[in-house]
Design a protein around this motif. Structure first.
Motif, PDB file in Angstrom:
ATOM      1  N   LEU A  28      48.381  10.020  60.806  1.00 22.52           N
ATOM      2  CA  LEU A  28      47.139   9.714  61.515  1.00 22.52           C
ATOM      3  C   LEU A  28      45.956   9.738  60.556  1.00 22.52           C
ATOM      4  N   GLY A  29      45.946  10.704  59.668  1.00 23.48           N
ATOM      5  CA  GLY A  29      44.885  10.767  58.665  1.00 23.48           C
ATOM      6  C   GLY A  29      44.938   9.596  57.696  1.00 23.48           C
ATOM      7  N   CYS A  30      46.156   9.198  57.324  1.00 27.35           N
ATOM      8  CA  CYS A  30      46.322   8.036  56.435  1.00 27.35           C
ATOM      9  C   CYS A  30      45.826   6.764  57.118  1.00 27.35           C
ATOM     10  N   PHE A  31      46.182   6.631  58.389  1.00 25.33           N
ATOM     11  CA  PHE A  31      45.753   5.454  59.146  1.00 25.33           C
ATOM     12  C   PHE A  31      44.231   5.394  59.236  1.00 25.33           C
ATOM     13  N   ALA A  32      43.609   6.547  59.516  1.00 27.90           N
ATOM     14  CA  ALA A  32      42.146   6.596  59.600  1.00 27.90           C
ATOM     15  C   ALA A  32      41.518   6.235  58.259  1.00 27.90           C
TER      16      ALA A  32
END
Length: 249
Positions: free
Chosen positions: A37-41
């Motif tokens: 999720l952090g990578c996607f953000a």
């Protein structure tokens, strides 16, 4: 287990990108705490906005749209023409038809635009010369090109020179075409001019010069990223195939 390993790899790659590109280090915390999720953000909020307006990304996006909905540009141009029958809208329709290789329709649109304009629209006249050449009417195309006024140094002049070289080659004026090709490939950006010249050289039986130019194209292509090459994937594929055949010989 596989998903965990893949997640860790993505996190590591994103973290390396943050460090190497000197991004705000707070992204490292988001990437490590929130995993995918952090990578996607990070990708959506930090990386993509910077590259969205990049010329090569725009070109690649246009290529994708063209493959998914190849008639979109034609429809949009026709819709605008239905709303307002102007020379500019006819030119846009001609451009869209030319991209779809419907040269007769493109010629018709350009002729209507020229008839509506005040005269002296040499840019549209040069476009019409291009579609006439593609239709096999090289003599008429050269006449139109010769009627256009000379330009100063610049990319438009080089594009006209490339078109003239291709027309001269088609008319059998090989010596003139070769001199012009040799001149224009030193100035014009991209590899399109070189590939057209290689096609001419192969027709003339000059495999040695064709191979040397294709090897230069290959060297340049290796310095490009996938997005840049994707914009002209068919051209680079053709160049690679021709070079492979020449190396066999």
């Amino acid at each position: 287990m596989i998903l965990i390993v893949a997640s860790l790899c993505v996190q590591i790659l994103c973290a390396i990108h943050v460090i190497r590109s000197s991004r705000n280090q707070i992204w490292l915390l988001f990437i490590m705490l929130f995993s995918l999720l952090g990578c996607f953000a990070y990708l959506m909020l930090e990386v993509l906005p910077q590259h969205w307006n990049n010329r090569h990304v725009r070109t690649a996006r246009a290529q994708v749209v063209g493959k998914v909905d190849p008639e979109r540009a034609v429809r949009d141009a026709q819709r605008n023409l239905d709303l307002a029958e102007t020379a500019a809208n006819y030119i846009a329709l001609g451009d869209a038809q030319a991209i779809r290789h419907r040269y007769a329709d493109a010629e018709s649109a350009y002729r209507k635009a020229l008839a509506m304009g005040p005269g002296g629209d040499w840019g549209t006249q040069v476009k019409m010369a291009g579609v006439l050449f593609e239709r096999g009417e090289s003599a008429e195309a050269l006449r139109l090109l010769d009627a256009a006024p000379e330009l100063g140094m610049g990319s438009e002049r080089d594009r006209r020179a490339l078109l003239r070289a291709r027309i001269l080659a088609d008319l059998g004026r090989a010596a003139e075409a070769r001199l012009l090709f040799e001149d224009v490939i030193e100035r014009i950006a991209g590899e399109e001019a070189r590939c057209h010249y290689v096609a001419f050289l192969l027709q003339q039986g000059d495999r040695y010069r064709a191979r040397s130019i294709l090897e230069e194209v290959e060297r340049r292509a290796k310095r490009m990223d996938l997005t840049q090459r994707a914009a002209q994937a068919d051209m680079y594929r053709w160049a690679g195939e021709q070079l492979a055949e020449l190396r066999k010989v």
